[in-house]
Design a protein around this motif. Structure first.
Motif, PDB file in Angstrom:
ATOM      1  N   ALA A  81      72.989   4.372 -58.647  1.00  0.00           N
ATOM      2  CA  ALA A  81      73.306   4.939 -59.960  1.00  0.00           C
ATOM      3  C   ALA A  81      72.629   6.288 -60.163  1.00  0.00           C
ATOM      4  O   ALA A  81      73.234   7.231 -60.685  1.00  0.00           O
ATOM      5  N   ARG A  82      71.373   6.408 -59.740  1.00  0.00           N
ATOM      6  CA  ARG A  82      70.653   7.681 -59.907  1.00  0.00           C
ATOM      7  C   ARG A  82      71.287   8.785 -59.070  1.00  0.00           C
ATOM      8  O   ARG A  82      71.412   9.928 -59.501  1.00  0.00           O
ATOM      9  N   ALA A  83      71.709   8.435 -57.859  1.00  0.00           N
ATOM     10  CA  ALA A  83      72.307   9.430 -56.969  1.00  0.00           C
ATOM     11  C   ALA A  83      73.684   9.856 -57.457  1.00  0.00           C
ATOM     12  O   ALA A  83      74.102  10.999 -57.252  1.00  0.00           O
ATOM     13  N   MET A  84      74.382   8.952 -58.133  1.00  0.00           N
ATOM     14  CA  MET A  84      75.737   9.261 -58.579  1.00  0.00           C
ATOM     15  C   MET A  84      75.737  10.362 -59.626  1.00  0.00           C
ATOM     16  O   MET A  84      76.722  11.088 -59.773  1.00  0.00           O
ATOM     17  N   ALA A  85      74.648  10.515 -60.349  1.00  0.00           N
ATOM     18  CA  ALA A  85      74.583  11.536 -61.400  1.00  0.00           C
ATOM     19  C   ALA A  85      74.807  12.940 -60.858  1.00  0.00           C
ATOM     20  O   ALA A  85      75.311  13.813 -61.576  1.00  0.00           O
ATOM     21  N   VAL A  86      74.461  13.172 -59.595  1.00  0.00           N
ATOM     22  CA  VAL A  86      74.634  14.500 -59.000  1.00  0.00           C
ATOM     23  C   VAL A  86      75.583  14.466 -57.795  1.00  0.00           C
ATOM     24  O   VAL A  86      75.684  15.420 -57.044  1.00  0.00           O
ATOM     25  N   HIS A  87      76.273  13.350 -57.639  1.00  0.00           N
ATOM     26  CA  HIS A  87      77.191  13.200 -56.510  1.00  0.00           C
ATOM     27  C   HIS A  87      78.484  13.976 -56.786  1.00  0.00           C
ATOM     28  O   HIS A  87      78.922  14.077 -57.943  1.00  0.00           O
ATOM     29  N   PRO A  88      79.117  14.550 -55.757  1.00  0.00           N
ATOM     30  CA  PRO A  88      80.375  15.288 -55.968  1.00  0.00           C
ATOM     31  C   PRO A  88      81.472  14.465 -56.645  1.00  0.00           C
ATOM     32  O   PRO A  88      82.320  15.017 -57.358  1.00  0.00           O
ATOM     33  N   LEU A  89      81.445  13.141 -56.462  1.00  0.00           N
ATOM     34  CA  LEU A  89      82.471  12.297 -57.078  1.00  0.00           C
ATOM     35  C   LEU A  89      82.245  12.056 -58.571  1.00  0.00           C
ATOM     36  O   LEU A  89      83.112  11.514 -59.243  1.00  0.00           O
ATOM     37  N   ARG A  90      81.059  12.458 -59.083  1.00  0.00           N
ATOM     38  CA  ARG A  90      80.773  12.268 -60.499  1.00  0.00           C
ATOM     39  C   ARG A  90      81.835  12.915 -61.389  1.00  0.00           C
ATOM     40  O   ARG A  90      82.233  12.374 -62.421  1.00  0.00           O
ATOM     41  N   ARG A  91      82.305  14.079 -60.974  1.00  0.00           N
ATOM     42  CA  ARG A  91      83.291  14.805 -61.776  1.00  0.00           C
ATOM     43  C   ARG A  91      84.637  14.092 -61.811  1.00  0.00           C
ATOM     44  O   ARG A  91      85.451  14.335 -62.693  1.00  0.00           O
TER      45      ARG A  91
END
Length: 326
Positions: A81-91
């Motif tokens: 969850a923490r990594a998803m905040a800055v993951h390219p797929l977040r957008r």
């Protein structure tokens, strides 16, 4: 259409202490479903059934216990969850929250709120480019340019809702998760916002997961419906068929509560849940139907063998030993 999102054996259990013993609350318990590109899927069920937990899992703000989430053929379930905040797929996966007031930073103007998503999740870096994108997005949601420099307390409920929607769509997501997006708004404003969402979906080619207690809204806006009860999906299918021919006793009870009841005026005590309280979601008995005790169709079989979600007609799945009308 092609597959956009797929949940496979999705599980989220929360550890809890009961009488000094560790047990587990089964918030989401083995869900399997999918969302097609361009599709609007409704998620319904009473409070406490696990809808909010499921939303957090799909938007990757909560880690899974077990299972898989595949988004556009990519496995995203193992992304922390923490990594998803800055993951390219977040957008690609964005969310519109239930209360526009609580979800907006009171220290940010509308312009700053929308621009933050652009700065964090897009490739735009120049202030002029970011500002142009913010104003374009505001125009898409019907937010007047002169309102962009106002703070949340200076905006009406409908205007704040438009800011929240603009913040979510500014990255052009493929999937927009809407968690009761009109629940905090006046009835007169709700219809306007729902119409706006429907227009944006068509213009931007997004898919929606629409979470709502308002069954009439789900019936009007959604292509398919998922019905949740105590952490499990108990029925799924095309919205029109589910609302006109509900097969699971719980779904029938939900629809019977609407004005006009079931299709064709079919409404009697046999369509309703008969008293009782829901079973505890803490370590529920795996071999027992979770609706047993409230279900008018319950038998000894339901006590000994929990029904699984199975396809009973093309596009229709029900978790019941005795589905109605199919």
């Amino acid at each position: 259409m092609h597959l956009l999102l797929e949940a496979i054996d999705l599980v989220k259990h929360f550890p809890v202490e009961v009488h000094r013993k560790q047990k587990f609350l089964h918030a989401v318990d083995g869900l399997n479903f999918h969302i097609e590109a361009g599709e609007t899927v409704g998620l319904v069920g009473e409070s406490g059934c696990g809808k909010s937990t499921l939303v957090r899992l799909l938007t990757r703000t909560l880690d899974l216990t077990e299972g898989q989430i595949r988004f556009h053929s990519k496995s995203i379930g193992l992304i922390a969850a923490r990594a998803m905040a800055v993951h390219p797929l977040r957008r690609e996966i964005q969310m519109v929250f239930q209360d526009p007031t609580d979800s907006l930073n009171p220290r940010y103007t509308a312009r700053q709120t929308i621009a933050e998503s652009v700065r964090l999740l897009s490739d735009l870096r120049k202030s002029a480019e970011i500002d142009a994108e913010v104003e374009h997005c505001a125009e898409l949601v019907g937010l007047q340019k002169e309102l962009l420099d106002r703070y949340p307390h200076q905006l009406s409920g409908g205007q704040k809702a438009r800011v929240g929607i603009a913040r979510a769509i500014v990255t052009r997501p493929r999937l927009l998760v809407l968690d009761e997006p009109t629940a905090a708004l006046d009835v007169s404003v709700q219809a306007v916002i729902l119409q706006l969402l429907d227009t944006l979906k068509r213009e931007l080619g997004m898919s929606f997961l629409f979470v709502s207690h308002d069954l009439n809204v789900v019936r009007l806006l959604c292509d398919r419906v998922l019905v949740m009860y105590l952490g499990q999906i108990v029925e799924s299918g095309p919205a029109d068929e589910v609302f006109h021919r509900p097969a699971h006793p719980y779904t029938r009870a939900l629809i019977a509560s609407l004005p006009g009841g079931l299709a064709g005026g079919e409404s009697s005590e046999s369509d309703l849940l008969i008293g009782g309280d829901p079973q505890s979601p803490i370590d529920p008995e795996p071999n027992r139907c979770r609706l047993l005790g409230r279900c008018p169709r319950g038998t000894e079989l339901c006590e000994q063998q929990a029904p699984v979600l199975r396809e009973v007609a093309e596009g229709r799945s029900v978790a019941c030993h005795f589905p109605a009308g199919l």
